[in-house]
Design a protein around this motif. Structure first.
Motif, short mmCIF file in Angstrom:
data_model
loop_
_atom_site.label_atom_id
_atom_site.label_comp_id
_atom_site.label_asym_id
_atom_site.label_seq_id
_atom_site.Cartn_x
_atom_site.Cartn_y
_atom_site.Cartn_z
N THR A 92 121.86 51.53 -27.07
CA THR A 92 123.05 50.77 -26.67
C THR A 92 122.89 50.16 -25.28
O THR A 92 123.17 48.99 -25.07
N VAL A 123 116.66 58.79 -37.44
CA VAL A 123 118.05 58.38 -37.36
C VAL A 123 118.44 57.68 -38.65
O VAL A 123 117.81 56.72 -39.07
N TYR A 128 127.49 51.28 -39.50
CA TYR A 128 128.60 51.78 -38.68
C TYR A 128 128.14 52.50 -37.44
O TYR A 128 128.92 52.97 -36.65
N THR A 129 126.85 52.66 -37.25
CA THR A 129 126.36 53.40 -36.09
C THR A 129 125.54 52.48 -35.20
O THR A 129 125.34 51.30 -35.49
N ALA A 130 125.04 53.09 -34.11
CA ALA A 130 124.17 52.33 -33.21
C ALA A 130 122.84 52.01 -33.88
O ALA A 130 122.06 51.21 -33.39
N ARG A 208 117.36 66.06 -34.70
CA ARG A 208 118.32 66.30 -35.77
C ARG A 208 118.30 67.73 -36.27
O ARG A 208 119.24 68.19 -36.89
N ARG B 188 129.40 57.86 -33.88
CA ARG B 188 128.86 56.74 -34.66
C ARG B 188 128.31 55.63 -33.78
O ARG B 188 127.71 54.70 -34.27
N LYS B 189 128.55 55.73 -32.47
CA LYS B 189 128.01 54.72 -31.56
C LYS B 189 127.39 55.45 -30.37
O LYS B 189 127.71 56.60 -30.09
N GLY B 190 126.55 54.72 -29.65
CA GLY B 190 125.95 55.30 -28.46
C GLY B 190 124.87 56.30 -28.83
O GLY B 190 124.56 56.53 -30.00
N ARG B 191 124.29 56.88 -27.78
CA ARG B 191 123.12 57.72 -27.99
C ARG B 191 123.44 58.97 -28.80
O ARG B 191 122.59 59.51 -29.49
N SER B 193 125.02 59.19 -31.38
CA SER B 193 124.99 58.92 -32.83
C SER B 193 123.65 59.30 -33.45
O SER B 193 123.56 59.52 -34.65
N TYR B 194 122.59 59.40 -32.63
CA TYR B 194 121.28 59.76 -33.17
C TYR B 194 121.27 61.19 -33.70
O TYR B 194 120.42 61.56 -34.49
N LEU B 195 122.22 61.99 -33.22
CA LEU B 195 122.25 63.40 -33.61
C LEU B 195 122.87 63.60 -34.98
O LEU B 195 122.75 64.69 -35.55
N GLY B 196 123.57 62.60 -35.48
CA GLY B 196 124.27 62.78 -36.75
C GLY B 196 125.29 63.90 -36.61
O GLY B 196 125.97 64.01 -35.58
N PRO B 197 125.41 64.76 -37.63
CA PRO B 197 126.43 65.81 -37.62
C PRO B 197 126.31 66.76 -36.42
O PRO B 197 127.29 67.39 -36.02
#
Lengths: 316, 234
Positions: A92, A123, A128-130, A208, B188-191, B193-197
């Motif tokens: 971002t 990822v 809907y995400t970055a 993750r 869902r946005k920004g860094r 969001s890479y982590l998911g749940p």
């Protein structure tokens, strides 16, 4: 940066603006290739400034994208009148700062096009995400597009070529120990001995999933498996980067490279070029990332073309 | 913190707001960075502080503003601070927080002292700038989760005729609730969001900074002085 300047008189290092460019500027008629991002990934990006790769790089604070003024300064330094291509890793911060810089460059009548690198299969992509992170494929884009730029391809063609390289590339990383961002007193994540973090990025951010430490062969199978699940590798001719995160000895990277090679061959892929080393790092993190790019004749030729930068140099 | 309740946001109040925000960021830089660790790259506090310190330096260097004087308009003060943040912070926070202040400043235009309705419009413009640039919506676990309800709360209070400081306090409260609402969200946005749940269970650092920004506004406008006076009257 002063060290880079001391060792490489062929580079113009603006310590104040934190911009590195080629000493002679960009040849008139050649599209300027600019990248940049947070520091802490050395040699990316400044180490890839030179013939056959970048014309200029903007170096942000550690793990923080450069500000628009820096990107604009790099863009001006790289402008030879034929336009400037920004190679931007999909984060971002990088996206926003490069976008603002591109608007400022437009005020200067410098035409700017952008290639967004988003190769990290860890990822899950979604509108809907970055979206996916940019990691090892950044090196592929900078090398291949850099070679094509030396051949005086036009801006739009270079942008299309860059996007094709991104489309053909996938990466997956594993961390064995975290790294500590300067100014923070603790590592980016706690990782007990005997465990590893799967699907990491390149900023010490957690991945993750956490699993028990595995052998090099098992790590190769996990990384290649994640990549192949996303884009089948069977029957493909591949360029492979086995990239160290910064704190893993080259000896261990070579062990992993051997296992990655065997794993890919086992899946019916042909590894035609392989690069092993610390190219896109995360400070002192231990771990590695596997990046692959499906090659065709043209991409292979551009990958093999001469390059002369502090960190990548051959054929000249 | 202003000892008296202000009826309008003038240039001096805008400077006091920015100084208060800078002080809060300096005080809580470690906390902001700690919030960034599990979901990001452990640098939010450090980066934002670099920007707010530059804003402070600019306020000090600017003769009129140095002594907290009343020269210029609040729009100019906020616009200049926004440009400083864009030029010094980097990352996503620089463009986003910088754009928020620049848009707010632009929306205030040339007014020497903004009333509650004008400040409400400025905050709305800030939110719109952030949403346009960052493309995040409420529920994405970002600074928008704090800023959106804060702007709505400010507008509501202003429409109901609340004094400016009280509208700002309502906004700060809504920002705090909005920041807290990011904890159970999947980013869902920004860094993050890479982590998911795995991003669930963490307070978004950018949302927390928005809370600090609006708390600083309420303090600069003397919301506490107003409350104290109301208490005496009762």
């Amino acid at each position: 940066m002063r060290g880079l300047a001391a060792a490489h008189p062929e580079l113009a290092v603006d310590v104040e603006a934190r911009v590195v460019s080629r000493a002679g500027g960009t040849r008139p008629g050649k599209v300027g290739l600019v990248s940049g991002g947070g520091s802490g990934h050395e040699p990316l990006h400044a180490g890839f400034v030179g013939h056959g790769m970048l014309d200029a790089a903007a170096c942000g604070a550690v793990f923080t994208s450069p500000v628009p003024d820096q990107v604009l300064a790099a863009t001006r330094a790289a402008s030879g009148g034929a336009g400037v291509l920004h190679v931007v890793k999909n984060y971002t911060g990088d996206v926003l700062n490069f976008r603002m810089a591109a608007e400022l460059a437009d005020d200067d009548d410098v035409e700017v096009a952008t290639v967004l690198v988003d190769d990290d299969v860890a990822v899950t992509d979604s509108t809907y995400t970055a979206g996916r992170r940019g990691t090892g494929a950044t090196l592929f884009v900078e090398k291949v597009v850099g070679a094509a730029a030396e051949e005086d391809l036009a801006l739009a063609e270079l942008a299309a070529l860059g996007r094709e390289v991104v489309e053909r590339s996938r990466s997956f990383g594993v961390a064995l120990s975290p790294c500590t961002t300067p100014g923070s007193d603790k590592p980016g994540f706690d990782l007990p001995a005997g465990e590893m973090e799967l699907g990491i990025g390149i900023h010490g951010e957690p991945g993750r999933e956490r699993v028990p430490l595995a052998t090099s062969r098992e790590i190769a199978a996990i990384a290649v498996g994640a990549i192949a699940d996303d884009a089948p590798v069977g029957g493909e001719e591949l360029l492979v980067l086995v990239n160290g995160a910064g704190g893993t000895p080259l000896l261990e990277l070579q062990v992993l490279a051997g296992d990655v090679h065997a794993e890919l061959q086992g899946r019916g892929a042909r590894v035609v070029r392989m690069l092993v080393g610390n190219h896109v790092t995360s400070l002192e993190m231990a771990g590695a990332m596997v990046s692959v790019c499906r090659l065709d004749e043209r991409l292979l030729r551009l990958w093999d073309a001469p390059v002369a930068t502090p960190a990548l140099r051959w054929g000249r | 913190m202003s000892a008296v309740a202000r009826e309008a946001l003038d240039a001096a109040a805008a400077r006091e707001w920015l100084r208060g925000f800078a002080a809060a960021v300096a005080e809580r830089s470690g906390e902001l960075t700690d919030l960034d660790r599990p979901v990001g790259d452990s640098d939010h506090g450090v980066n934002l502080r670099r920007g707010t310190e530059a804003v402070l330096a600019a306020l000090d260097a600017d003769g009129a503003g140095g002594a907290g004087g009343a020269d210029g308009t609040p729009g100019q003060v906020l616009g200049a601070a926004g440009r400083t943040l864009v030029s010094t912070v980097g990352g996503a926070s620089g463009p986003l927080f910088g754009t928020a202040l620049r848009r707010a400043g632009k929306a205030l235009g040339e007014v020497p002292a903004a009333d509650a309705a004008q400040v409400a419009a400025a905050l709305r413009a800030a939110l719109e700038g952030v949403v346009r640039l960052g493309e995040a919506r409420v529920g994405d676990a970002t600074m928008v989760d704090a800023l959106d309800p804060a702007v709505a709360a400010f507008e509501r209070a202003a429409q109901e005729g609340a004094p400016l400081p009280r509208a700002a306090r309502a906004a700060a409260g809504a920002a705090a609730e909005g920041a807290a609402s990011t904890v159970p969200l999947v980013a869902r946005k920004g860094r993050a969001s890479y982590l998911g749940p795995r991003s669930r269970g963490h307070l978004d650092p950018g949302a927390r900074s928005v809370e600090l920004l609006l708390t600083a506004l309420a303090d600069a406008l003397g919301a506490d002085a107003l409350d104290a006076r109301a208490g005496e009257g009762a």
